[in-house]
Scaffold this active site. Structure first.
Site, short mmCIF file in Angstrom:
data_model
loop_
_atom_site.label_atom_id
_atom_site.label_comp_id
_atom_site.label_asym_id
_atom_site.label_seq_id
_atom_site.Cartn_x
_atom_site.Cartn_y
_atom_site.Cartn_z
N GLU A 289 1.18 -0.73 0.14
CA GLU A 289 -0.51 -0.16 0.00
C GLU A 289 0.80 1.34 0.25
OE1 GLU A 289 -1.94 3.36 0.58
OE2 GLU A 289 -1.31 2.51 2.85
N CYS A 315 -1.78 8.51 4.22
CA CYS A 315 -1.82 8.34 2.20
C CYS A 315 -3.09 8.69 2.19
CB CYS A 315 -1.83 6.15 2.17
SG CYS A 315 -0.66 6.19 2.88
#
Length: 512
Positions: A289, A315
């Site tokens: 990720e 993120c």
């Protein structure tokens, strides 16, 4: 000692049902206990044993006040990685052979311990990475919820064992998902407990063992996770804790021939290097990720929350906004007011919503972005370093050609660009290398449908006033990204996450 909130008390990133006075009292008590532990020395933990290192220790300081030493943590070397991988490999088969219900039970115990210790865990995170009280408690709650979610996946799939059709009357066919073996788990600083827990618990409940390296900016939180697993009753060697530097311990870990797979959350550059370098002799799983980034009052509130929660060090944080030319002036005025209203200070204190960035390197990146913005456009608010690791939340209006719209800065800097309509907004959005989250504020059904159909992002929102996260879980949305935000698997969540830590085996038995 642990402090347990009332059973009904639960805080998430976007909602809270809690007695705030009681919450702050408990947080203050936990913070005092945590501060009493400052300055201690901590070892590595391999096969359940404390292991020292002759390498220079990691001096873990608080970004709130860098003169405050939280602790000194042993620095893992390549030799420690060898030892930890060997320990994990020795523990893996006995762990995988345990009945799946037993693994689920132990992991659910770990989730319960996180909930019992959530105030201490939150206090550590607040000191260590500069999270506000709300953000740090949300991180702790999410950690426990992720474990339960992954345990439920195993239960719903009956341990990932199913009978399949017979080809002939005399055979019995079974399809099984089995653990790969030993996973390297390399975690980031911004969600130091939730992401570490999510990645490692999915690997563990599937029957893998783990060698875990927390971010070098968050070794204390990582150690607290090790203690949770240990106290939950996981066998020695199932989860091994290696604090250390990414350039040495992290690099040695993912490159180690005894590693069967890697789960990593972090930068695109590092993630892509792992992806391209991991599989040499045979294909190994690599779960990454990586980075990524109407109603005008609702839009301004949602953007502000998304851009400046944890100082944009998420993120899912909003780094860029495309606004229609017709409403740009009003939107900009509103976003400036919501940004001015942010309370800046020590995030361990009550009602503070905006704290420091994680380290000096982040400060320098912020200053470079501001300098570029001043050359290319206009800094509307902020743009200054306040003191230490504290920088002002910053909003800049920029031409669409600016590279700041496409770079992952991971600092509290929001770029605003004007567009002529939805078509141009989607086109500009899709120019970025990252595609983790995207959102739109609109009341027009046709615009919403077009947004979902054309935007290149894995987690998408419409009219979400409470700010962006990486998915509505457990359940509907996966925690995954498109393009440079994800690769060879989902990073962190989704209804198929646990299965990615396993490989398929068909079994045929000829009956007499």
């Amino acid at each position: 000692m642990t402090a347990t909130a009332p059973a009904q008390s639960k805080i998430t990133y976007t909602s809270a049902t809690v007695d705030w006075d009681a919450f702050h009292r408990q947080f203050d008590d936990a913070l005092a206990r945590v501060r009493a532990q400052l300055g201690r020395e901590y070892p590595l933990y391999i096969a359940g044993e404390a292991v020292t290192s002759t390498a220079k220790p990691i001096v873990d300081t608080s970004p709130i006040d860098t003169s405050v030493v939280l602790g000194r943590f042993a620095t893992a070397t390549a030799a420690h990685v060898d030892r930890a991988v060997a320990a994990a490999r020795a523990a893996q088969r006995p762990w995988a052979r345990r009945e799946w219900r037993e693994r689920v039970s132990l992991l659910r115990t770990a989730a319960g311990l996180i909930r019992e210790r959530k105030f201490e865990l939150a206090a550590v995170m607040s000191l260590e990475v500069g999270k506000s009280r709300l953000e740090s408690m949300g991180d702790a709650e999410e950690s426990a919820d992720l474990i339960d979610y992954y345990c439920q996946q195993v239960e719903d799939a009956a341990g990932f064992v199913r009978q399949v059709a017979r080809i002939t009357p005399i055979e019995r066919n079974t399809d099984v998902l089995r653990a790969y073996g030993v996973f390297a788990c390399i975690a980031p600083f911004n969600f130091p407990l939730a992401l570490s827990t999510g990645m490692s618990s999915a690997a563990l409940v599937a029957g893998n063992t783990v060698v875990y390296k927390p971010a070098e900016d968050a070794p204390w939180t990582g150690l607290k996770l090790y203690e949770v697993y240990r106290d939950a009753g996981l066998p020695a060697g199932a989860f091994n804790y290696l604090s250390g530097h990414g350039s040495e311990a992290g690099e040695a870990l993912w490159r180690h021939p005894g590693i069967d797979g890697v789960v990593f959350t972090g930068s695109k550059d590092v993630g892509m290097r792992i992806y391209h370098g991991l599989s040499t002799q045979w294909i190994k799983p690599c779960l990454l990720e990586l980075g990524g980034k109407a109603d005008l009052d609702a839009a301004a509130e949602g953007v502000t929350r998304s851009a400046f929660g944890l100082q944009n060090q998420k993120c899912s944080a909003t780094s860029r906004v495309y606004v229609h030319q017709r409403v740009a002036q009003r939107f900009v005025a509103t976003i400036i007011e919501t940004t001015k209203a942010l309370k800046i200070g020590d995030p361990t204190e009550r009602d503070i919503s905006f704290g420091p960035v994680i380290n000096g390197e982040a400060v320098q990146k912020f200053e470079r972005a501001v300098a570029q913005a001043r050359k290319e456009g206009e800094v509307l608010i902020g743009g200054s370093r306040l003191h230490g690791n504290f920088v002002a939340p910053t909003v800049a209006k920029l031409p669409l050609t600016s590279t700041l719209f496409r770079e992952e800065l991971f600092v509290p800097f929001l770029a605003i660009g004007e567009v002529s309509g939805l078509e141009q907004a989607i086109a500009e959005t899709n120019k970025a290398d990252y595609g983790l989250t995207a959102g739109i504020f609109s009341q027009v059904p046709e615009e919403i449908a077009r947004f979902f159909d054309e935007v290149e992002a894995g987690v998408c929102y419409v009219n979400k006033r409470t700010g962006a996260t990486t998915g509505a879980w457990p359940g509907a949305q996966p925690f995954t990204g498109w393009k440079g935000s994800g690769s060879t698997g989902k990073g962190g969540c989704g209804p198929y996450y646990v299965a990615q830590f396993m490989r398929e085996q068909s079994r045929t038995v000829i009956e007499p």
